[in-house]
Design an enzyme around this catalytic site. Structure first.
Site, PDB file in Angstrom:
ATOM      1  N   SER A 244       0.850  -1.177   0.000  1.00 50.91           N
ATOM      2  CA  SER A 244       0.000   0.000   0.000  1.00 50.91           C
ATOM      3  C   SER A 244       0.889   1.232   0.000  1.00 50.91           C
ATOM      4  O   SER A 244       1.894   1.276   0.712  1.00 50.91           O
ATOM      5  CB  SER A 244      -0.913   0.010   1.236  1.00 50.91           C
ATOM      6  N   GLU A 245       0.532   2.226  -0.805  1.00 48.19           N
ATOM      7  CA  GLU A 245       1.421   3.370  -0.984  1.00 48.19           C
ATOM      8  C   GLU A 245       1.637   4.177   0.286  1.00 48.19           C
ATOM      9  O   GLU A 245       2.618   4.918   0.387  1.00 48.19           O
ATOM     10  CB  GLU A 245       0.896   4.277  -2.100  1.00 48.19           C
ATOM     11  N   ASN A 246       0.742   4.038   1.266  1.00 48.08           N
ATOM     12  CA  ASN A 246       0.953   4.753   2.522  1.00 48.08           C
ATOM     13  C   ASN A 246       1.951   4.052   3.429  1.00 48.08           C
ATOM     14  O   ASN A 246       2.260   4.553   4.508  1.00 48.08           O
ATOM     15  CB  ASN A 246      -0.378   4.954   3.262  1.00 48.08           C
TER      16      ASN A 246
END
Length: 220
Positions: free
Chosen positions: A47-49
């Site tokens: 996940s990009e976060n």
């Protein structure tokens, strides 16, 4: 698309993700894929976060809001998962370390151009996020989307009319009506997800479709 259809679509995508793949799940529909991955298959989600590992949606009442996916939805991490600074996450995205990313889209063209961050409307709020990085950084880009707009227009087009996210980056499209592989200038139908005939599917699609994969499968 109702919730049942959304989950059926997510299940079709999860079915096609191979063992050992590193996969980014974008905001919206793609986040549902995490809930449908086969239990006997090891797929590493990203996940990009800044999350890496395996997870599913947190049960109601069991949310830990320090643990979220890119869509700010609470998730339940499996053993061995890790979370870290989003700058490191973007380094993974840009460095070519992801096998597949799954994104939503407003439009996809016949050559695999992706438009998923802005409709060009004056009152629209643009939100590109990490989509540009994923579109060029992942080895394969899968798109999940409704086949038609609310006005009944095809989202698969000869050319995108919205601002582009990436050029010739989409390799496969999943819609509520079928699955389409894009390459070599062709849009090949690998699955019709409804009881529509090929003629009916072509009639609601804005690109010329190649149904030969279905013919080959039927003759196998």
């Amino acid at each position: 698309m109702d919730q049942i259809a959304r989950n059926l679509l997510a299940r079709r995508v999860a079915r096609d993700i191979p063992e050992g793949a590193y996969v980014n799940l974008g905001i919206g529909l793609p986040t549902l894929v995490a809930n449908h991955l086969p239990k006997d298959r090891e797929v590493i989600l990203h996940s990009e976060n800044g999350v890496l590992g395996q997870w599913a949606a947190a049960e109601p009442g069991q949310e830990d809001w320090d643990l979220i996916n890119a869509g700010k939805e609470a998730i339940r991490l499996s053993r061995g998962a890790a979370f870290f600074h989003h700058a490191d996450s973007f380094g993974m995205m840009r460095g070519g370390h992801l096998d597949i990313c799954v994104l939503g889209a407003f439009q996809v063209s016949a050559r695999g151009d992706l438009a998923n961050w802005h409709t060009g409307a004056k009152d629209a709020i643009p939100a590109v996020g990490g989509a540009m990085d994923l579109a060029i950084g992942a080895k394969r880009v899968f798109v999940m989307m409704d086949h038609l707009t609310r006005e009944g227009n095809s989202k698969l087009l000869r050319s995108c009319t919205y601002p582009l996210t990436g050029l010739a980056c989409v390799s496969r499209v999943y819609t509520d009506l079928g699955t389409f592989d894009i390459g070599d200038g062709k849009v090949r139908v690998t699955e019709i997800a409804t009881d529509m005939s090929p003629v009916e599917l072509q009639a609601v699609t804005g690109v010329d479709l190649d149904f030969s994969p279905l013919t080959i499968e039927a003759g196998a």
